[in-house]
Write a protein that holds these residues in place. Structure first.
Motif, PDB file in Angstrom:
ATOM      1  N   ASN A 263       0.851  -1.181   0.000  1.00 50.08           N
ATOM      2  CA  ASN A 263       0.000   0.000   0.000  1.00 50.08           C
ATOM      3  C   ASN A 263       0.887   1.232   0.000  1.00 50.08           C
ATOM      4  OD1 ASN A 263      -2.648  -1.064   0.103  1.00 50.08           O
ATOM      5  ND2 ASN A 263      -2.375  -1.553   2.269  1.00 50.08           N
ATOM      6  N   LYS A 264       0.629   2.165  -0.882  1.00 53.43           N
ATOM      7  CA  LYS A 264       1.362   3.414  -0.879  1.00 53.43           C
ATOM      8  C   LYS A 264       0.562   4.443  -0.090  1.00 53.43           C
ATOM      9  CE  LYS A 264       3.724   6.851  -3.726  1.00 53.43           C
ATOM     10  NZ  LYS A 264       4.016   7.332  -5.090  1.00 53.43           N
ATOM     11  N   ASP A 275      -3.188   4.216  -1.575  1.00 53.05           N
ATOM     12  CA  ASP A 275      -3.320   3.890  -2.995  1.00 53.05           C
ATOM     13  C   ASP A 275      -4.355   4.783  -3.680  1.00 53.05           C
ATOM     14  OD1 ASP A 275      -1.387   1.994  -2.772  1.00 53.05           O
ATOM     15  OD2 ASP A 275      -2.749   0.287  -2.698  1.00 53.05           O
TER      16      ASP A 275
END
Length: 303
Positions: A263-264, A275
């Motif tokens: 996950n960003k 995300d």
């Protein structure tokens, strides 16, 4: 007896009586006042909590700053309008009946408070948190019987034994009933009950409803694919919004997920996205025994 000797004896008796030690509650209030925790002391006195948190013995106090109380009131949190909720909030989570020095604190360490609820410590880069509230790494009061750390916010969430992620989701099933059903259908219940610690980015019921109907039907009919999607919402380790939002944490973070992806986490001021999906911060940092839950407004679909 010589009158002057009698007068001197009486004076000594008066001095002895007037010099008797202050009670523990007064000592605690004085300690906190001298460290400029005036708002915390006001709230303790207002709700008659000073005696309950000042019993004899060593203690560590995690004390919200005056600014932390002001920010909570300005945000108009629901508990600020309820006497019962404020009493519970103040009693629940800021006193531990032992001395805790910085060298004692490790990442994911959990301790019991005097109220029976628990505190979780996390260490990120330049930031340390307790139940998501950023704390000064060094105590500002160090005495034989009292250690005091300053917090930048009031602790709004804590947990007790047995409150694992599934139990906490059930407690909030008005928001997460679809997610609960999906977890049960994909066999992830044991993982979110017994393992961890995790951070769960939890799609709300509205998030599932916002999916195209055919996409939701396809997912519900394919447990393996649904499990892969849900696993992408679970990050290993406990990550609190306050820490992720701190400038000390950097601008972006990439966190590994159970499905082998990541996950960003993107941060822009007070805006936090996973995300590309905004994290719903109105109920941030929902604590569980095995981690923390953040509500999100969209289901994270794999690319």
């Amino acid at each position: 007896m010589n009158s002057s000797l009698a007068l001197a004896g009486l004076l000594l008796l008066v001095l002895a009586v007037s010099a008797k030690p202050q009670d523990a509650s007064t000592n605690l209030r004085n300690t906190l006042m001298s460290a400029n925790f005036t708002r915390l002391v006001e709230e303790m006195v207002k709700f008659d909590l000073a005696d309950s948190v000042s019993k004899a013995g060593p203690k560590t106090i995690f004390a919200p700053s005056n600014q932390a109380f002001r920010e909570m009131m300005m945000a108009n949190r629901p508990m600020t309008n309820s006497t019962e909720a404020m009493m519970k909030l103040l009693r629940r989570s800021f006193v531990v009946s032992r001395r805790i020095m910085p060298s004692d604190i490790t990442n994911e360490m959990v301790v019991d408070t005097i109220s029976g609820e628990k505190l979780r410590f996390n260490i990120y880069n330049m930031v340390m948190t307790v139940n998501g509230a950023i704390m000064m790494k060094d105590p500002i009061v160090v005495k034989d019987d009292v250690i005091v750390y300053r917090l930048n916010s009031v602790i709004l969430s804590s947990f007790t034994s047995g409150q694992n992620m599934m139990a906490v989701l059930e407690m909030n099933k008005d928001r997460f009933s679809t997610l609960i059903r999906c977890i049960q259908d994909t066999g992830l219940t044991d993982t979110l009950t017994k393992d961890g610690p995790f951070t769960l980015f939890a799609p709300t019921n509205e998030a599932f409803r916002s999916l195209p109907s055919e996409a939701l039907a396809r997912l519900m009919a394919a447990p393996a694919e649904l499990k892969r999607v849900l696993s992408g919402h679970v990050t290993k380790g406990t990550y609190f919004l306050g820490a992720l939002d701190s400038k000390d944490s950097g601008t972006d973070m990439v966190l590994p997920t159970l499905d082998g992806g990541s996950n960003k986490i993107m941060i822009n001021g007070r805006s936090i996205k996973v995300d590309g999906t905004p994290v719903v911060t109105s109920a941030d940092n929902i604590m569980a025994e095995n981690g923390v839950i953040h509500a999100i407004s969209r289901v994270l679909m794999p690319n």
